[in-house]
Design a protein around this motif. Structure first.
Motif, short mmCIF file in Angstrom:
data_model
loop_
_atom_site.label_atom_id
_atom_site.label_comp_id
_atom_site.label_asym_id
_atom_site.label_seq_id
_atom_site.Cartn_x
_atom_site.Cartn_y
_atom_site.Cartn_z
N SER A 81 49.34 -34.36 17.98
CA SER A 81 49.30 -35.12 16.72
C SER A 81 48.75 -34.26 15.59
N LEU A 82 47.67 -33.51 15.84
CA LEU A 82 47.08 -32.67 14.81
C LEU A 82 48.07 -31.58 14.36
N THR A 83 48.73 -30.95 15.31
CA THR A 83 49.69 -29.89 14.96
C THR A 83 50.84 -30.44 14.13
N ALA A 84 51.35 -31.60 14.52
CA ALA A 84 52.45 -32.20 13.76
C ALA A 84 52.03 -32.51 12.33
N ALA A 85 50.83 -33.05 12.13
CA ALA A 85 50.36 -33.38 10.79
C ALA A 85 50.21 -32.12 9.94
N VAL A 86 49.65 -31.07 10.51
CA VAL A 86 49.44 -29.83 9.75
C VAL A 86 50.77 -29.18 9.39
N VAL A 87 51.70 -29.14 10.32
CA VAL A 87 53.01 -28.53 10.04
C VAL A 87 53.75 -29.31 8.96
N LEU A 88 53.74 -30.62 9.04
CA LEU A 88 54.43 -31.42 8.02
C LEU A 88 53.79 -31.24 6.65
N ALA A 89 52.45 -31.17 6.61
CA ALA A 89 51.78 -30.95 5.33
C ALA A 89 52.15 -29.59 4.75
#
Length: 481
Positions: A275-283
């Motif tokens: 979840s953290l990786t997905a949020a950072v990549v999308l940002a």
């Protein structure tokens, strides 16, 4: 507003006529001719001004609106006395208001499309505000340790310190980015988020590490991930990518089975990292426009203007945290979850209040009628929010295994916190953020110093914010956009 109303003041030493009129050129009269009456007078400059701002004055519901327009356009009292023969902007506004007939335009037709699109959007935001709470459910066994400080479980202090730091920083950063968006410069908003998000994550991590005691290293590491997530979520929310953020939070749904069964540690860590990786990549993807050199923009709004918004984030965040303290762990967490989920409906009701007030501004003809209508709308919107908050608290109690049924004092305390938060958000939306931040900070400080005075402090804050709201928002000038 441009200087369309500005008239160049006379030079120093000029006379001060009540109403200036240019002189007529005098011609010699033939002997014996009788003097004709002086009928060729210059037009009254007040009539000329009334004609130029006729549309605004006709739609005003109080002379103060006209006075605000005159002052915003640069008219000083000296200029008004020289040019129009009135004492100040308020006297001139009253004369203009009396000369122009009231003509209020008809309300605009509601936009086409589904009626509840705005509500669905706000509910989506409420959902993405609350879902990160599942990360704490997944991480709870990994953070368990010795008894913590101040009577709290181990690891709580670094988690709270990092979270509060993130709330303060990201609230101020959001205001700065929204200011750029309001100026129509989306690349500059992305640039502001690009340069501000990473320092905010580092600040949250640094504070969590600084306050961590021996044995709280796992909690400090989790707080670092929490700070990074808050930075990424701020970017996505400000730039309107709520659906993308919801997709990044999907792995946290794996916490639902953890309410009843014990999950393996590697699975818990994997879901959190996914979840953290997905949020950072999308940002990072949505911040690409901020990398362009042209995104630097002009000097931009002053950074000090965003400080009150950060302080309001600190005060409101502490009030929410205090709402979860003093009960059983499950009951306290339920109150925090209910408050977090309610932020979506709270946003929708804020928009609803704004829209209804603007409609009344266009349709009502007296300031008294406007005050009564706005007060009624305020009561309905606040009552609607508190109803939603209580419903969410009861729903969380039913859905959470082993959660105790909320007692009347706990519900009353929750309602007081909800009242203070919603009124504070309303004042923030109308630009009175410094007053809202001051009241919330004082209430949070009182609860921190004397936990037993929590309901009294929160109730006092709610009462003061109610008074400030009524004083500010019953004025028609507060709703002009």
């Amino acid at each position: 507003m441009s200087g369309s109303l500005w008239l160049k003041p006379p030079k120093e030493g000029a006379a001060l006529p009540a109403i200036p009129r240019p002189r007529r050129e005098e011609t010699p009269e033939p002997p014996g001719a009788e003097s004709a009456p002086d009928t060729d007078l210059a037009p009254d400059p007040l009539d000329e001004l009334a004609g130029r701002i006729d549309g605004f004055v006709a739609a005003a519901v109080h002379p103060d609106e006209v006075a605000a327009l005159l002052e915003s356009d640069g008219m000083t009292d000296d200029h008004i006395r020289l040019t129009y023969g009135r004492a100040d902007s308020f006297a001139l506004a009253e004369d203009l208001y009396a000369r122009v007939e009231r003509r209020h335009p008809a309300p605009q037709a509601p936009p086409a499309g589904p009626r509840f699109d705005g509500l669905a959007h706000c509910l989506l935001r409420g959902l993405v505000f609350a879902l990160p709470g599942l990360a704490y459910v997944l991480a709870a066994p990994l953070l368990a340790g010795e008894q913590g400080r101040y009577g709290l479980p181990g690891g709580t202090v670094p988690l709270l310190a990092g979270a509060v730091t993130g709330w303060v920083w990201n609230q101020a950063l959001s205001h700065r980015a929204y200011t750029w968006l309001g100026l129509g410069d989306r690349p500059a908003a992305a640039r502001a988020l690009l340069t501000g998000a990473l320092p905010g994550a580092l600040a949250g991590t640094g504070v969590a590490l600084a306050v961590a005691a021996p044995g709280e290293t796992p909690a400090a590491v989790f707080a670092a991930g929490q700070a990074l997530y808050l930075a990424a979520a701020t970017v996505l929310l400000v730039l309107g990518r709520e659906r993308a953020l919801l997709g990044a939070l999907v792995p946290l749904a794996g916490a639902v089975p953890a309410f009843r069964w014990d999950l393996p540690g590697p699975l818990r860590i994997g879901l959190l990292l996914a979840s953290l990786t997905a949020a950072v990549v999308l940002a990072a993807l949505v911040l690409r426009p901020g990398l362009r050199r042209s995104a630097a923009g002009r000097g931009g709004p002053p950074r000090a203007a965003s400080l009150p918004y950060g302080l309001f984030g600190l005060g409101s965040g502490l009030l929410v945290l205090h709402a979860g303290v003093g009960a059983t762990p499950v009951g306290g967490a339920g109150a925090v979850v209910a408050l977090t989920l309610s932020m979506g409906p709270a946003e929708w009701l804020l928009h609803r209040f704004r829209g209804e007030s603007l409609t009344r501004l266009r349709t009502l003809t007296t300031a008294r009628a406007f005050r009564r209508a706005v007060t009624g709308t305020l009561v309905l919107c606040l009552g609607g929010y508190l109803t939603v908050l209580v419903s969410l608290a009861l729903a969380v109690t039913l859905a959470w295994p082993g959660a105790p049924w909320p007692t009347l004092p706990r519900l009353l305390a929750l309602l007081l916190v909800g009242t203070a938060l919603w009124l504070g958000l309303l004042l923030q939306a109308f630009g009175a953020v410094l007053g809202a931040a001051t009241v919330c900070l004082l209430a949070a400080a009182a609860q921190t110093a004397l936990p037993a005075a929590g309901p009294v402090a929160t109730g006092g804050a709610a009462a003061v914010l109610a008074v400030l709201t009524c004083v500010l928002l019953v004025r028609p000038t507060a709703h002009r956009v």
